[in-house]
Design an enzyme around this catalytic site. Structure first.
Site, PDB file in Angstrom:
ATOM      1  CB  SER A  24      -0.966  -0.011   1.183  1.00  0.00           C
ATOM      2  OG  SER A  24      -1.931  -1.019   1.034  1.00  0.00           O
ATOM      3  CB  THR A  66      -4.826  -5.255   5.733  1.00  0.00           C
ATOM      4  OG1 THR A  66      -4.955  -6.525   5.121  1.00  0.00           O
ATOM      5  CG2 THR A  66      -3.400  -5.035   6.190  1.00  0.00           C
ATOM      6  CE  LYS A 122      -8.902  -6.500   4.973  1.00  0.00           C
ATOM      7  NZ  LYS A 122      -9.170  -7.175   3.677  1.00  0.00           N
ATOM      8  CG  ASP A 178     -10.688  -5.606   0.484  1.00  0.00           C
ATOM      9  OD1 ASP A 178      -9.732  -5.074  -0.113  1.00  0.00           O
ATOM     10  OD2 ASP A 178     -10.618  -6.014   1.654  1.00  0.00           O
ATOM     11  CB  ALA A 236     -17.147 -20.199   3.226  1.00  0.00           C
TER      12      ALA A 236
END
Length: 290
Positions: free
Chosen positions: A21, A66, A70, A106, A131
């Site tokens: 980033s 991150t 989160k 995202d 998942a």
């Protein structure tokens, strides 16, 4: 050159040393003429609340968030965007008058990548592999954009059932169909859009794919892998060999960053040329690192 007017943004993670980033956002700032410096913040899990409060006290304009913060960061925000609330994860903080507002870029980055690539979602039959957190963002995008149905395949079928129940309730229709990963051959449709949302196949385990059977890939028209290291995963190679269009997750990384940068700087639009330059910058960095 920084000055007394330079605004500060950063990424909050633990660990943080691997983050690309700072590379991207400082490039966006330089190319867009924004007086902004972007730095890494290494924040331990138990210090998330202090970090958010301290950043606000220090007049930090915004932050990316991150792993592993989160979810934990959400309780320290004054407002949360609808999509981030639905997904249950925040990756971008934007400074407000009395605290930070949380967003999930995202999901927005995934959607923008699909649109820019010409990947059709509406009325399509989709297969979502995994998942976890990334799958939740992908499921939200697919369902919101009007997919016909999503076969949700996961090794732990109970986890797939939980995610399907949540998303189906959120959208008021039975859009997600949970299945055990090894039951993929029970999917009757062909020509599906598949989204691979796990870390399987990521460097250094580049010879792995979440499903190895070539017959699975003959069900696909398009295969999207959120992984971008390597640039062509085994999942993508198997899909391409079966005739499917493939796309990796590099543009998703870029666009989630672009969207965050534009949230911090609402008068700025990151140009296509700047995005192309950032893409090459990241690719060169990854090649050098390798």
């Amino acid at each position: 050159m920084t000055s007394g007017k330079t605004r500060v943004c950063g990424v909050m993670a633990y660990p943080v040393e691997h983050s690309m980033s700072p590379l991207m956002h400082n490039y966006f700032a330089e190319r867009s003429g924004v007086d902004l410096a972007y730095v890494p913040f290494k924040v331990k899990p138990e210090a998330v609340g202090e970090a958010v409060g301290g950043a606000f006290a220090l007049n930090v304009l915004g932050m990316n968030v991150t792993v592993p913060h989160k979810q934990a960061v959400m309780e320290h925000l004054v407002e949360i965007d609808e999509a981030a609330l639905a997904i249950g994860a925040v990756n971008t903080l934007v400074r407000m008058e009395d605290g930070y507002k949380g967003y999930n870029t995202d999901a927005a980055g995934l959607l923008r990548t699909m649109k820019e690539t010409g990947i059709q979602i509406k009325d399509q039959t989709c297969i979502l592999l995994g998942a976890g957190g990334a799958a939740k963002a992908a499921a939200y995008v697919l369902a919101r954009e009007g997919t016909k149905k999503v076969y949700l395949l996961n090794r732990n079928v109970e986890r797939a059932e939980q995610l399907a129940k949540y998303m189906n309730g959120l959208f008021g229709r039975e859009v997600l169909i949970p299945m055990a990963l090894d039951r993929w051959n029970e999917i009757p449709e062909d020509g599906c859009l598949a989204v691979q949302s796990t870390s399987v196949g990521m460097h250094p385990n580049v010879d792995a794919a979440v499903i190895e059977d070539e017959a699975f890939y003959r069900k696909l028209s398009t295969a999207f892998d959120i992984v971008y290291t390597p640039m062509e995963t085994r999942f993508m190679k198997l899909a391409a060999a079966a005739g499917a269009k493939t796309k990796n997750g590099l543009d998703m990384l870029l666009y989630q960053g672009v969207i965050a940068f534009e949230l911090w700087n609402p008068d700025v639009t990151v140009s296509p040329e700047t995005i192309d330059g950032a893409r090459q910058l990241v690719m060169d960095f990854l090649a050098h690192k390798k």
